[in-house]
Motif scaffolding. Structure first.
Motif, PDB file in Angstrom:
ATOM      1  N   PRO A  51     -40.258-111.082-111.147  1.00 55.50           N
ATOM      2  CA  PRO A  51     -39.719-111.951-110.098  1.00 55.50           C
ATOM      3  C   PRO A  51     -38.279-111.603-109.737  1.00 55.50           C
ATOM      4  CG  PRO A  51     -40.949-113.255-111.681  1.00 55.50           C
ATOM      5  CD  PRO A  51     -40.870-111.865-112.243  1.00 55.50           C
ATOM      6  N   GLY A  52     -38.041-111.422-108.449  1.00 53.91           N
ATOM      7  CA  GLY A  52     -36.702-111.137-107.959  1.00 53.91           C
ATOM      8  C   GLY A  52     -36.286-109.690-108.023  1.00 53.91           C
ATOM      9  N   LEU A  53     -37.069-108.833-108.683  1.00 55.19           N
ATOM     10  CA  LEU A  53     -36.735-107.417-108.798  1.00 55.19           C
ATOM     11  C   LEU A  53     -37.615-106.588-107.869  1.00 55.19           C
ATOM     12  CD1 LEU A  53     -36.248-106.984-112.655  1.00 55.19           C
ATOM     13  CD2 LEU A  53     -34.536-107.507-110.899  1.00 55.19           C
ATOM     14  N   SER A  54     -37.019-105.543-107.298  1.00 54.10           N
ATOM     15  CA  SER A  54     -37.722-104.712-106.331  1.00 54.10           C
ATOM     16  C   SER A  54     -38.446-103.563-107.015  1.00 54.10           C
ATOM     17  CB  SER A  54     -36.722-104.156-105.308  1.00 54.10           C
ATOM     18  OG  SER A  54     -37.363-103.265-104.409  1.00 54.10           O
ATOM     19  N   THR A  55     -39.697-103.340-106.629  1.00 59.97           N
ATOM     20  CA  THR A  55     -40.475-102.183-107.078  1.00 59.97           C
ATOM     21  C   THR A  55     -40.913-101.409-105.840  1.00 59.97           C
ATOM     22  OG1 THR A  55     -41.280-103.213-109.117  1.00 59.97           O
ATOM     23  CG2 THR A  55     -42.588-101.414-108.218  1.00 59.97           C
ATOM     24  N   VAL A  56     -40.614-100.112-105.822  1.00 59.66           N
ATOM     25  CA  VAL A  56     -40.950 -99.264-104.678  1.00 59.66           C
ATOM     26  C   VAL A  56     -41.946 -98.196-105.115  1.00 59.66           C
ATOM     27  CG1 VAL A  56     -40.080 -97.628-102.959  1.00 59.66           C
ATOM     28  CG2 VAL A  56     -38.718 -99.637-103.572  1.00 59.66           C
ATOM     29  N   LEU A  57     -43.067 -98.126-104.413  1.00 59.99           N
ATOM     30  CA  LEU A  57     -44.024 -97.047-104.596  1.00 59.99           C
ATOM     31  C   LEU A  57     -43.777 -96.021-103.499  1.00 59.99           C
ATOM     32  CD1 LEU A  57     -45.366 -99.577-106.042  1.00 59.99           C
ATOM     33  CD2 LEU A  57     -47.533 -98.408-105.686  1.00 59.99           C
ATOM     34  N   LEU A  58     -43.453 -94.800-103.897  1.00 67.75           N
ATOM     35  CA  LEU A  58     -43.117 -93.733-102.952  1.00 67.75           C
ATOM     36  C   LEU A  58     -44.231 -92.689-102.993  1.00 67.75           C
ATOM     37  CD1 LEU A  58     -41.149 -92.260-101.050  1.00 67.75           C
ATOM     38  CD2 LEU A  58     -40.039 -91.305-103.082  1.00 67.75           C
ATOM     39  N   GLU A  62     -48.596 -89.736 -95.908  1.00 66.10           N
ATOM     40  CA  GLU A  62     -48.463 -90.897 -95.044  1.00 66.10           C
ATOM     41  C   GLU A  62     -49.598 -91.881 -95.288  1.00 66.10           C
ATOM     42  OE1 GLU A  62     -47.774 -90.375 -90.923  1.00 66.10           O
ATOM     43  OE2 GLU A  62     -46.478 -88.630 -91.182  1.00 66.10           O
ATOM     44  N   LEU A  63     -49.269 -93.162 -95.199  1.00 67.48           N
ATOM     45  CA  LEU A  63     -50.265 -94.215 -95.347  1.00 67.48           C
ATOM     46  C   LEU A  63     -50.907 -94.517 -93.995  1.00 67.48           C
ATOM     47  CD1 LEU A  63     -48.258 -96.686 -97.608  1.00 67.48           C
ATOM     48  CD2 LEU A  63     -49.955 -95.000 -98.345  1.00 67.48           C
ATOM     49  N   ALA A  64     -52.179 -94.882 -94.037  1.00 71.37           N
ATOM     50  CA  ALA A  64     -52.864 -95.280 -92.805  1.00 71.37           C
ATOM     51  C   ALA A  64     -52.359 -96.645 -92.359  1.00 71.37           C
ATOM     52  CB  ALA A  64     -54.375 -95.312 -93.029  1.00 71.37           C
ATOM     53  N   GLN A  65     -52.360 -96.879 -91.075  1.00 76.13           N
ATOM     54  CA  GLN A  65     -51.908 -98.157 -90.547  1.00 76.13           C
ATOM     55  C   GLN A  65     -52.828 -99.284 -91.013  1.00 76.13           C
ATOM     56  OE1 GLN A  65     -49.193 -98.937 -88.724  1.00 76.13           O
ATOM     57  NE2 GLN A  65     -48.474 -96.832 -88.957  1.00 76.13           N
ATOM     58  N   GLY A  66     -52.236-100.369 -91.487  1.00 69.56           N
ATOM     59  CA  GLY A  66     -53.010-101.509 -91.948  1.00 69.56           C
ATOM     60  C   GLY A  66     -53.892-101.190 -93.135  1.00 69.56           C
ATOM     61  N   ILE A  78     -41.456-110.479-100.930  1.00 68.36           N
ATOM     62  CA  ILE A  78     -41.357-109.334-100.032  1.00 68.36           C
ATOM     63  C   ILE A  78     -42.536-108.399-100.277  1.00 68.36           C
ATOM     64  CG2 ILE A  78     -40.043-107.264 -99.403  1.00 68.36           C
ATOM     65  CD1 ILE A  78     -37.494-108.720-100.113  1.00 68.36           C
ATOM     66  N   VAL A  79     -43.239-108.056 -99.212  1.00 69.36           N
ATOM     67  CA  VAL A  79     -44.239-106.983 -99.218  1.00 69.36           C
ATOM     68  C   VAL A  79     -43.951-106.151 -97.980  1.00 69.36           C
ATOM     69  CG1 VAL A  79     -46.660-106.341 -99.144  1.00 69.36           C
ATOM     70  CG2 VAL A  79     -45.965-108.372-100.421  1.00 69.36           C
ATOM     71  N   ASP A  80     -43.330-105.003 -98.171  1.00 66.32           N
ATOM     72  CA  ASP A  80     -42.872-104.186 -97.047  1.00 66.32           C
ATOM     73  C   ASP A  80     -43.570-102.830 -97.094  1.00 66.32           C
ATOM     74  OD1 ASP A  80     -41.266-103.438 -94.817  1.00 66.32           O
ATOM     75  OD2 ASP A  80     -39.967-102.311 -96.170  1.00 66.32           O
ATOM     76  N   VAL A  81     -44.344-102.531 -96.053  1.00 75.02           N
ATOM     77  CA  VAL A  81     -45.087-101.276 -95.984  1.00 75.02           C
ATOM     78  C   VAL A  81     -44.398-100.339 -95.010  1.00 75.02           C
ATOM     79  CG1 VAL A  81     -47.315-100.210 -95.509  1.00 75.02           C
ATOM     80  CG2 VAL A  81     -47.226-102.539 -96.455  1.00 75.02           C
ATOM     81  N   GLY A  82     -44.037 -99.157 -95.496  1.00 72.57           N
ATOM     82  CA  GLY A  82     -43.427 -98.148 -94.655  1.00 72.57           C
ATOM     83  C   GLY A  82     -44.384 -97.004 -94.386  1.00 72.57           C
ATOM     84  N   ARG A  83     -43.879 -95.946 -93.780  1.00 70.97           N
ATOM     85  CA  ARG A  83     -44.724 -94.794 -93.449  1.00 70.97           C
ATOM     86  C   ARG A  83     -45.263 -94.134 -94.712  1.00 70.97           C
ATOM     87  NH1 ARG A  83     -43.831 -89.272 -92.282  1.00 70.97           N
ATOM     88  NH2 ARG A  83     -41.641 -89.546 -92.836  1.00 70.97           N
ATOM     89  N   MET A  84     -44.403 -94.058 -95.746  1.00 63.81           N
ATOM     90  CA  MET A  84     -44.808 -93.422 -97.003  1.00 63.81           C
ATOM     91  C   MET A  84     -44.369 -94.244 -98.204  1.00 63.81           C
ATOM     92  SD  MET A  84     -43.814 -89.474 -95.961  1.00 63.81           S
ATOM     93  CE  MET A  84     -44.468 -88.740 -97.449  1.00 63.81           C
ATOM     94  N   THR A  85     -44.106 -95.537 -97.994  1.00 62.90           N
ATOM     95  CA  THR A  85     -43.606 -96.382 -99.080  1.00 62.90           C
ATOM     96  C   THR A  85     -44.274 -97.752 -99.064  1.00 62.90           C
ATOM     97  OG1 THR A  85     -41.787 -97.240 -97.725  1.00 62.90           O
ATOM     98  CG2 THR A  85     -41.336 -95.268 -99.073  1.00 62.90           C
TER      99      THR A  85
END
Length: 303
Positions: A51-58, A62-66, A78-85
């Motif tokens: 809780p409260g700590l950020s975990t980033v999967l790199l 590229e990830l498919a949209q949706g 927070i759930v933030d999806v990027g192009r490759m993250t």
């Protein structure tokens, strides 16, 4: 400021007393590297979140949209999806030990077409960065991992030497001097009970808190009361996080006995720290081995 003898007795008890709970020697998880085989798309990889700590999967693709599927988003702020993250931050509603399954699909459709992860909630620790390799890894990646492995090996060797040194030296003040635990400045201490802040969700409330600083160590002596729940509570680990998220290296967590409902109990935490690294206020978090009950105390300052 407390008398020198009181601080010396505290550090001596940490060196020679039997531990009811032992803290980890490392302050959390750093970068991890995972290689996906062509047939491993459905095998979930365990990832620690908190809780409260950020975990980033790199990802290296590229990830498919949706194409990101999460069991539920109610446990995450927070759930933030990027192009490759993919970045996730569990909310305070996430319970330690709770598990969330997340799956991703890659844009190009090549094997493996996706990957699955099992996000496991820890009270205070998280994998800050998980590098996921779908294609063959680069030489630079292996070289970086080798450098980190060598650094970790050296750290373990130094820690083993320290432990052997402490076990082979006498106790008391002589032992402190022998291992370099104190210098001519001795041990400084102060009562911080009136200036700390307390998380109302904590399993126990602090009755008295004292902080100490020696040559390259700090310690917190915490008396806890008002246990929530019917089961006794024993600390199994601790973190001390300071300004800008800097975390001290916890060496020991010592508890005189389990705390039963209606009783008070004492927990002492020792960490490695220079004078410069303990400037500002810190947050102490304690957790039990079995169960989700934690104790969080903020605005802790050292002499």
């Amino acid at each position: 400021m407390q008398a020198l003898s009181l601080g010396v007795l505290l550090v001596v008890s940490l060196m020679s007393g039997s531990a009811a709970a032992q803290g980890s020697l490392m302050p959390g998880n750093g970068a991890r590297r995972i290689e996906l085989g062509p047939d491993e798309a459905g095998v979930p990889v365990a990832v620690a979140v908190s809780p409260g700590l950020s975990t980033v999967l790199l990802f290296d693709s590229e990830l498919a949209q949706g194409a990101v599927e999460l069991d539920t988003q109610t446990g995450f702020s927070i759930v933030d999806v990027g192009r490759m993250t993919l970045r996730v931050v569990p909310s305070t509603k996430a319970v330690p030990g709770e598990k969330f399954r997340v799956a991703v699909r890659f844009r190009d459709g090549a094997a493996p077409s996706g990957a699955a992860f099992l996000l496991t909630v820890h009270p205070a620790r998280a994998d800050s960065l998980v590098e996921v390799y779908r294609s063959p890894r680069t030489v630079e990646s292996y070289q970086q991992e080798a450098r980190e492995a060598r650094a970790e090996t050296q750290r373990c060797q130094e820690e083993n030497l320290r432990l052997l040194s402490e076990h082979s030296t006498p106790g008391g003040l002589v032992g402190l001097l022998a291992v370099g635990g104190v210098d001519v400045n001795g041990v400084l201490g102060q009562i911080v009970s009136k200036t700390i802040s307390v998380d109302p969700k904590s399993a126990l409330q602090p009755f008295a808190v004292q902080s100490y600083r020696a040559k390259d160590r700090v310690a917190l002596d915490v008396v806890l009361k008002d246990l929530r729940g019917e089961q006794s509570w024993t600390a199994s680990g601790a973190t001390l996080r300071g300004p800008s998220g800097i975390e001290l290296k916890v060496l020991r967590v010592w508890q005189d006995s389990s705390i039963a409902p209606g009783d008070m109990g004492r927990v002492v935490i020792e960490a490695e720290a220079s004078v410069e690294s303990v400037r500002g206020s810190f947050s102490l978090k304690l957790w039990e081995a079995e169960g989700a009950r934690t104790v969080t105390i903020g605005n802790v300052r050292f002499p």
